[in-house]
Write an enzyme that holds these catalytic residues in place. Structure first.
Site, short mmCIF file in Angstrom:
data_model
loop_
_atom_site.label_atom_id
_atom_site.label_comp_id
_atom_site.label_asym_id
_atom_site.label_seq_id
_atom_site.Cartn_x
_atom_site.Cartn_y
_atom_site.Cartn_z
N ASP A 94 0.85 -1.18 0.00
CA ASP A 94 0.00 0.00 0.00
C ASP A 94 0.89 1.24 0.00
O ASP A 94 2.11 1.15 0.12
CB ASP A 94 -0.95 -0.02 1.19
CG ASP A 94 -0.23 -0.03 2.52
OD1 ASP A 94 1.00 0.12 2.54
OD2 ASP A 94 -0.89 -0.21 3.55
N HIS A 137 -5.12 -21.28 11.22
CA HIS A 137 -6.48 -21.72 10.93
C HIS A 137 -7.30 -20.63 10.23
O HIS A 137 -7.96 -20.90 9.22
CB HIS A 137 -7.21 -22.13 12.20
CG HIS A 137 -8.69 -22.24 11.98
ND1 HIS A 137 -9.26 -23.32 11.33
CD2 HIS A 137 -9.71 -21.37 12.24
CE1 HIS A 137 -10.56 -23.13 11.23
NE2 HIS A 137 -10.85 -21.96 11.77
N ASP A 182 -7.85 -7.49 1.13
CA ASP A 182 -6.88 -7.71 2.19
C ASP A 182 -7.50 -7.24 3.49
O ASP A 182 -8.39 -6.38 3.49
CB ASP A 182 -5.59 -6.92 1.93
CG ASP A 182 -5.74 -5.46 2.35
OD1 ASP A 182 -5.34 -5.09 3.47
OD2 ASP A 182 -6.30 -4.66 1.56
N CYS A 228 -12.00 -28.43 8.42
CA CYS A 228 -10.77 -27.70 8.05
C CYS A 228 -9.56 -28.61 8.05
O CYS A 228 -9.36 -29.40 8.98
CB CYS A 228 -10.56 -26.55 9.03
SG CYS A 228 -9.08 -25.56 8.67
N CYS A 284 -6.37 -27.68 8.31
CA CYS A 284 -5.17 -27.09 8.91
C CYS A 284 -4.71 -27.89 10.14
O CYS A 284 -5.46 -28.68 10.71
CB CYS A 284 -5.41 -25.62 9.27
SG CYS A 284 -6.27 -25.36 10.83
N CYS A 317 -6.78 -27.77 13.43
CA CYS A 317 -8.02 -28.56 13.45
C CYS A 317 -7.75 -30.06 13.38
O CYS A 317 -8.52 -30.85 13.94
CB CYS A 317 -8.91 -28.13 12.28
SG CYS A 317 -9.47 -26.42 12.40
#
Length: 372
Positions: free
Chosen positions: A94, A336, A267, A305, A307, A310
């Site tokens: 940015d 996660h 974002d 999930c 990940c 999890c």
């Protein structure tokens, strides 16, 4: 700009949602896409490999913070942002314009630019459109942003009008100062939630023929329905064959609503910041792990999930980490939450390709309720 190309693959028949491919010097991004925020050259708590494992392919870094430390010349000497933190995919920086809003008490703005008092040590940082281009060229991101003025949501209309016209004048100076052909410079549309000013801003920027356009100045205090309404009259003014980026947004529902109104890129710090504070986004709604109800909970955080948080740990254990102040807790929830966001965007993209964007929205809303 030959290194950049945006290809539309499908549009949803019942909305403005689009699915596309965006080619950059560091890889092709499937859109719609969410960019994790790596403010100071790192997504807090995660290694680049862990970040890739979430499904992230493009990240954002912050010009203002990197200009303060270690400094743009230092980043350049260390190989540019990609080498600096070992990220091989696309990066967006940015311009520092949002800090004009968020650090208003530490800044002074004129037509020439803005002077910040560093939140670190009080030293001065002068940021003009030309300086914003120079800093971002030293940093070496694939996509860089024009310097803009981001007014607060409750600003008077005459203030917002001045910000719109100043943003246009600064965009012209950025366009003139921009040198690197391997960096795509995006213009930023301002105008608050006022239709005539959003259209004024967009139409003034179109002659610059930027390779992409961002919608700035939202999620700065206005109610979500006002943000959605603003997108409905802003995105139709933007070029169809160029990516559209909604800056600093947001909640999972905001991503869906934004995509259905024609946005391609997002974002936000929300998934990482909330994760560090014990709040997880899941397929059935938010979970606040510090709540006592999870003390002896043997179930996974989100059974759907993939990940590590999890697949390997219980809610009870994750809660324990936060209650003990162990750094592993924020790391696992960051991992996660970013995985959740990337899976959400993948599902939304697949729905658009199949022409069922609204059905996807309805099914997600039916599943998300307040829990935890």
């Amino acid at each position: 700009m030959s290194k950049f190309a945006f290809t539309l693959l499908a549009t949803d028949p019942k909305s403005m949602a689009r699915a596309g491919l965006w080619e950059t010097p560091h890889g092709t991004i499937e859109t719609p896409a969410f960019m994790p925020v790596g403010t100071a050259g790192t997504v807090k708590g995660l290694t680049p490999d862990q970040l890739v494992a979430t499904g992230a392919r493009k990240i954002l870094a912050n010009t203002y913070h990197l200009a303060l430390r270690p400094g743009p010349e230092v980043v350049a000497d260390l190989g540019g942002l990609h080498r600096f933190f070992d990220w091989s995919g696309p990066i967006l920086t940015d311009s520092g314009g949002f800090q004009i809003f968020s650090l208003a008490k530490l800044s002074r703005m004129t037509e020439e630019g803005v002077t910040f008092r560093s939140h670190l040590d009080g030293s001065a940082l002068n940021l003009t459109p030309e300086k914003a281009m120079s800093i971002q060229e030293f940093l070496g991101a694939d996509v860089i942003m024009c310097l803009d003025e981001c007014p607060p949501a409750d600003a008077p209309e005459e203030h917002i009008l001045r910000a719109v016209d100043r943003t246009t004048r600064w965009a012209a100076r950025c366009r003139e100062a921009h040198q690197r052909s391997d960096q795509a410079l995006f213009g930023i549309v301002q105008g608050g939630t006022i239709e005539s000013l959003r259209i004024r801003s967009a139409e003034a920027l179109l002659p610059f023929d930027f390779p992409g356009y961002a919608v700035g100045g939202l999620s700065v205090g206005e109610p979500p329905p006002e943000m959605y309404r603003t997108l409905e009259f802003t995105t139709p003014v933007l070029p169809v064959q160029k990516p559209r980026y909604l800056m600093g947004v947001g909640r999972p529902i905001d991503l869906i609503e934004g995509v259905l109104r024609g946005i391609d890129l997002f974002d936000c710090v929300m998934p990482t910041r909330n994760g560090r504070n014990g709040m997880a986004f899941t397929s059935t709604g938010p979970v606040r792990l510090k709540n006592a109800r999870h003390l002896r909970d043997t179930s996974p955080l989100d059974a759907e999930c993939p990940c590590q948080a999890c697949q390997r740990f219980s809610r009870g254990y994750l809660r324990h980490l936060f209650m003990c102040g162990e750094m592993l807790g924020p790391i696992l929830l960051t991992l996660h939450n970013l995985t959740f966001y990337q899976r959400l965007m993948k599902g939304l993209r697949e729905a658009i390709l199949e022409g069922r964007g609204h059905e996807f929205r309805a099914s997600q809303l039916a599943r998300w309720g307040e829990s935890g």
